[in-house]
Design a protein around this motif. Structure first.
Motif, PDB file in Angstrom:
ATOM      1  N   ARG A  41      16.349   8.761   4.250  1.00 31.17           N
ATOM      2  CA  ARG A  41      16.210   9.839   3.262  1.00 31.17           C
ATOM      3  C   ARG A  41      17.417   9.869   2.322  1.00 31.17           C
ATOM      4  NH1 ARG A  41      14.563  14.998   6.870  1.00 31.17           N
ATOM      5  NH2 ARG A  41      14.463  16.068   4.834  1.00 31.17           N
ATOM      6  N   PHE A  42      18.603   9.570   2.844  1.00 32.89           N
ATOM      7  CA  PHE A  42      19.776   9.479   1.977  1.00 32.89           C
ATOM      8  C   PHE A  42      19.624   8.340   0.976  1.00 32.89           C
ATOM      9  CE2 PHE A  42      23.662   7.184   0.978  1.00 32.89           C
ATOM     10  CZ  PHE A  42      24.372   8.161   0.303  1.00 32.89           C
ATOM     11  N   LEU A  43      19.200   7.173   1.450  1.00 30.96           N
ATOM     12  CA  LEU A  43      19.067   6.025   0.553  1.00 30.96           C
ATOM     13  C   LEU A  43      18.017   6.283  -0.517  1.00 30.96           C
ATOM     14  CD1 LEU A  43      19.313   3.137   3.180  1.00 30.96           C
ATOM     15  CD2 LEU A  43      21.108   3.976   1.641  1.00 30.96           C
ATOM     16  N   ARG A  44      16.931   6.955  -0.136  1.00 34.51           N
ATOM     17  CA  ARG A  44      15.925   7.326  -1.138  1.00 34.51           C
ATOM     18  C   ARG A  44      16.513   8.318  -2.138  1.00 34.51           C
ATOM     19  NH1 ARG A  44      10.528  10.354   0.864  1.00 34.51           N
ATOM     20  NH2 ARG A  44      12.117  11.904   1.427  1.00 34.51           N
ATOM     21  N   SER A  54       0.830  -1.206   0.000  1.00 36.43           N
ATOM     22  CA  SER A  54       0.000   0.000   0.000  1.00 36.43           C
ATOM     23  C   SER A  54       0.861   1.251   0.000  1.00 36.43           C
ATOM     24  CB  SER A  54      -0.917   0.015   1.227  1.00 36.43           C
ATOM     25  OG  SER A  54      -0.156   0.005   2.416  1.00 36.43           O
ATOM     26  N   LEU A  55       1.911   1.222  -0.810  1.00 45.23           N
ATOM     27  CA  LEU A  55       2.876   2.301  -0.761  1.00 45.23           C
ATOM     28  C   LEU A  55       2.411   3.586  -1.416  1.00 45.23           C
ATOM     29  CD1 LEU A  55       6.213   0.464  -1.428  1.00 45.23           C
ATOM     30  CD2 LEU A  55       5.353   1.403   0.682  1.00 45.23           C
ATOM     31  N   GLY A  56       1.399   3.540  -2.186  1.00 47.93           N
ATOM     32  CA  GLY A  56       1.015   4.752  -2.894  1.00 47.93           C
ATOM     33  C   GLY A  56       1.734   4.909  -4.211  1.00 47.93           C
ATOM     34  N   VAL A 105       7.304  10.386  -6.041  1.00 46.58           N
ATOM     35  CA  VAL A 105       6.449  10.086  -4.893  1.00 46.58           C
ATOM     36  C   VAL A 105       7.293  10.177  -3.628  1.00 46.58           C
ATOM     37  CG1 VAL A 105       4.910   8.396  -3.819  1.00 46.58           C
ATOM     38  CG2 VAL A 105       5.093   8.481  -6.302  1.00 46.58           C
ATOM     39  N   THR A 106       6.744  10.789  -2.583  1.00 44.17           N
ATOM     40  CA  THR A 106       7.406  10.825  -1.280  1.00 44.17           C
ATOM     41  C   THR A 106       6.451  10.296  -0.223  1.00 44.17           C
ATOM     42  OG1 THR A 106       6.675  13.020  -0.552  1.00 44.17           O
ATOM     43  CG2 THR A 106       8.590  12.926  -2.034  1.00 44.17           C
ATOM     44  N   GLU A 107       6.877  10.327   1.018  1.00 36.53           N
ATOM     45  CA  GLU A 107       6.026   9.887   2.118  1.00 36.53           C
ATOM     46  C   GLU A 107       4.823  10.792   2.331  1.00 36.53           C
ATOM     47  OE1 GLU A 107       8.936  12.692   4.163  1.00 36.53           O
ATOM     48  OE2 GLU A 107       8.839  11.391   2.396  1.00 36.53           O
ATOM     49  N   GLN A 108       4.839  11.967   1.715  1.00 36.73           N
ATOM     50  CA  GLN A 108       3.717  12.888   1.845  1.00 36.73           C
ATOM     51  C   GLN A 108       2.541  12.511   0.952  1.00 36.73           C
ATOM     52  OE1 GLN A 108       3.821  15.235   4.192  1.00 36.73           O
ATOM     53  NE2 GLN A 108       5.892  14.489   4.686  1.00 36.73           N
ATOM     54  N   ASP A 109       2.773  11.636  -0.007  1.00 29.73           N
ATOM     55  CA  ASP A 109       1.695  11.221  -0.897  1.00 29.73           C
ATOM     56  C   ASP A 109       0.825  10.173  -0.216  1.00 29.73           C
ATOM     57  OD1 ASP A 109       2.157  12.642  -3.511  1.00 29.73           O
ATOM     58  OD2 ASP A 109       4.146  11.764  -3.192  1.00 29.73           O
ATOM     59  N   ASN A 127       9.929   5.344   1.483  1.00 29.64           N
ATOM     60  CA  ASN A 127       8.767   6.194   1.764  1.00 29.64           C
ATOM     61  C   ASN A 127       7.930   5.624   2.905  1.00 29.64           C
ATOM     62  OD1 ASN A 127       9.316   8.127  -0.184  1.00 29.64           O
ATOM     63  ND2 ASN A 127       7.952   7.222  -1.726  1.00 29.64           N
ATOM     64  N   GLU A 128       7.746   4.307   2.896  1.00 29.02           N
ATOM     65  CA  GLU A 128       6.899   3.719   3.937  1.00 29.02           C
ATOM     66  C   GLU A 128       7.547   3.822   5.313  1.00 29.02           C
ATOM     67  OE1 GLU A 128       3.776   2.466   5.862  1.00 29.02           O
ATOM     68  OE2 GLU A 128       3.830   3.009   3.743  1.00 29.02           O
ATOM     69  N   PHE A 129       8.842   3.634   5.390  1.00 27.44           N
ATOM     70  CA  PHE A 129       9.529   3.831   6.671  1.00 27.44           C
ATOM     71  C   PHE A 129       9.309   5.255   7.172  1.00 27.44           C
ATOM     72  CE2 PHE A 129      13.001   5.129   9.354  1.00 27.44           C
ATOM     73  CZ  PHE A 129      13.283   4.029  10.141  1.00 27.44           C
ATOM     74  N   LEU A 130       9.484   6.232   6.296  1.00 24.92           N
ATOM     75  CA  LEU A 130       9.343   7.633   6.700  1.00 24.92           C
ATOM     76  C   LEU A 130       7.901   7.967   7.045  1.00 24.92           C
ATOM     77  CD1 LEU A 130      11.723   9.164   4.017  1.00 24.92           C
ATOM     78  CD2 LEU A 130      12.205   8.863   6.459  1.00 24.92           C
ATOM     79  N   ARG A 131       6.972   7.385   6.314  1.00 27.85           N
ATOM     80  CA  ARG A 131       5.549   7.616   6.585  1.00 27.85           C
ATOM     81  C   ARG A 131       5.158   7.019   7.940  1.00 27.85           C
ATOM     82  NH1 ARG A 131       3.746   5.326   2.267  1.00 27.85           N
ATOM     83  NH2 ARG A 131       3.617   7.219   1.001  1.00 27.85           N
ATOM     84  N   ALA A 132       5.602   5.794   8.185  1.00 30.57           N
ATOM     85  CA  ALA A 132       5.203   5.092   9.403  1.00 30.57           C
ATOM     86  C   ALA A 132       5.857   5.670  10.652  1.00 30.57           C
ATOM     87  CB  ALA A 132       5.539   3.609   9.278  1.00 30.57           C
TER      88      ALA A 132
END
Length: 527
Positions: free
Chosen positions: A165-168, A22-24, A185-189, A141-146
């Motif tokens: 964030r560096f790895l992304r 469900s990553l978006g 796409v970022t964690e804000q989406d 993104n999911e790590f940052l979102r969660a």
């Protein structure tokens, strides 16, 4: 502590991958079949505080493992053989097989389209590279979102989020370098099914720079993090790479902006290892080579098993009369060798006194009459699964590899400094000469006499001599205007002596599957 991440990486984070469903980012859902082993939700996946480090380790591991169990059987992405799908294996192929440094003897699918520069949007290897990049971006993104609302603690230090964030940012750099304008796409989406918009190359470039600038003060100081994890120096190196290539990405020369970051790296206490060959051995995390490593993709013969990454880079170049035992493996795959264009960059070719000229010639022909014959073309002896004492790696079967892959190292920073000074007219010319000569003298190459010898031709060739097969060549050739419609080497354009190709091939196509699935995307010109 030196191998903390690698020891965990193929065993942890398995259940966490359910989140990626469900990553978006679902325009590629027909190619991303994650099949999670254990069903969890973002609400409870971090109930165990240790899960933060486990998820972080799984994101790092995504560059070297291909699935959820190892060595194969439960892949992260589908649509291609799991061994082929590995991030590092694909990245290496796209950066090396498209250039004068490597040619492959196999006839797997459309792999030779990379050698010949005749690929189409349907190429399965290009599709796998694209999907692998976005798999990494998605789990980041999911790590940052969660963890967005989780306060800093001993289990979730601020540096963890900064590292993700560096790895992304690293994967987004690979995306714009190879594909230009890309889905963004970022964690804000939102999570769930939606069609991402396409960010321009310049817009995503600006995002990467802003992200790296924001995380720099949060990252662990240079050379103070666990080996194999990113620190401030990795951030500086990626920023320097971006600015040095900005004319390609944005149409503006930003080479002067690379200089302060390179100065930071050079002043951080890294040292050139005394023995060039030891940089690429099974103990390159402990034999002194680690003091040159700025950032690496770590491998372990017991705990990061798979048929991509370093397993590929040690097995595939061994064949013909070469001794597999000398490489610490149970047998060679007879796959990749090099062209005479690369060999001839060394004075006296394979007989050069330059220690970097690691060619195997017994039974090999310099000329490549048959692209499918491993014996046509000199073999390259670079990556090995033996230690500096000649001891084979930890996997008794000889299948899987302990050698770490150098993503960024000090010698590259030295050569980048010289290039940035040459391009911008700023910086210290005397230091530029000194840094080039440190690199050359390490390998018994003749020192240059002064700054006037640092020409574009010299820089491009010296980078090849020092950094061959380390995933830099395609990007370097494009920056110097020698990749598609100018440079010529054997079998480029599917012509034995080589020919130029269309300039639009400086970019790979967005895979046709994603173009079909997402009406927000526009294909790159020429495809």
């Amino acid at each position: 502590m030196m191998k903390t991440i690698r020891k965990q990486s193929n065993r942890i984070g398995i259940a966490l991958l359910v989140l990626v469903a469900s990553l978006g980012f679902t325009s590629c859902e027909d190619q991303l079949d994650l099949e999670p082993i254990v069903e969890q939700s973002a609400a409870n996946v971090f109930d165990d505080p240790a899960a933060y480090e486990q998820f972080l380790a799984r994101i790092y591991a995504g560059f070297v493992v291909s699935g959820q169990q190892g060595p194969a059987g439960n892949p992260d992405i589908t649509g291609i053989d799991e061994g082929f799908s590995n991030y590092l294996r694909q990245y290496w192929k796209h950066q090396q097989l498209t250039t004068d440094e490597a040619l492959i003897a196999w006839n797997d699918g459309t792999i030779h389209d990379l050698n010949w520069q005749v690929w189409t949007p349907a190429n399965e290897f290009i599709t796998a590279m694209y999907n692998r990049i976005y798999f990494q971006i998605s789990i980041s993104n999911e790590f940052l979102r969660a963890t967005a609302d989780v306060p800093e603690s001993e289990f979730l230090p601020a540096a963890y989020k900064a590292e993700v964030r560096f790895l992304r940012a690293l994967s987004y750099w690979h995306a714009i370098d190879m594909f230009g304008n890309v889905p963004f796409v970022t964690e804000q989406d939102p999570i769930g099914a939606f069609l991402p918009t396409q960010g321009s190359r310049a817009e995503v470039f600006d995002f990467i720079v802003s992200e790296l600038t924001a995380i720099e003060p949060i990252m662990i100081d240079a050379r103070q993090n666990v080996y194999g994890r990113a620190d401030k120096a990795a951030v500086w190196m990626l920023l320097a790479k971006l600015h040095l290539n900005a004319e390609v990405y944005k149409g503006t020369d930003q080479s002067a902006q690379a200089i302060p970051y390179l100065e930071n790296i050079i002043g951080a206490g890294y040292t050139l290892h005394t023995d060039y060959d030891e940089l690429f051995l099974a103990d390159n995390d402990t034999n002194g080579a680690q003091n040159e490593m700025i950032f690496s993709f770590n491998s372990d013969g017991l705990n990061t098993q798979g048929f991509g990454a370093m397993t590929f880079l040690v097995h595939a170049p061994v064949g013909g009369n070469m001794s597999a035992a000398a490489f610490g493996i149970n047998g060679g795959w007879g796959g990749i060798r090099t062209t005479k264009t690369f060999v001839n960059q060394f004075p006296n070719g394979a007989m050069s006194v330059d220690d970097r000229a690691n060619f195997f010639t017994d039974g090999q022909e310099l000329e490549i009459a048959d692209v499918f014959n491993f014996n046509d073309g000199y073999a390259v002896e670079k990556f090995k699964n033996v230690t500096s004492q000649g001891v084979p790696g930890s996997d008794a079967s000889g299948d899987f590899i302990d050698t770490d892959f150098p993503v960024f190292r000090l010698a590259d920073a030295y050569l980048m400094y010289a290039e940035a000074v040459k391009r911008s007219g700023q910086g210290d010319q005397g230091l530029a000469v000194q840094y080039v000569n440190l690199v050359r003298q390490r390998s018994n190459a003749t020192p240059i006499g002064g700054f006037s010898e640092i020409t574009d031709e010299f820089l491009l060739s010296e980078r090849s001599r020092e950094l061959y097969w380390e995933g830099h060549r395609r990007t370097d050739l494009i920056r110097f205007g020698q990749f598609s419609d100018q440079g010529v080497w054997p079998w480029k354009g599917n012509v034995e002596n080589g020919t130029t190709t269309e300039a639009f091939r400086d970019l790979f196509p967005i895979p046709s599957t994603d173009i079909t699935a997402n009406p927000n995307l526009t294909q790159n010109p020429g495809y």
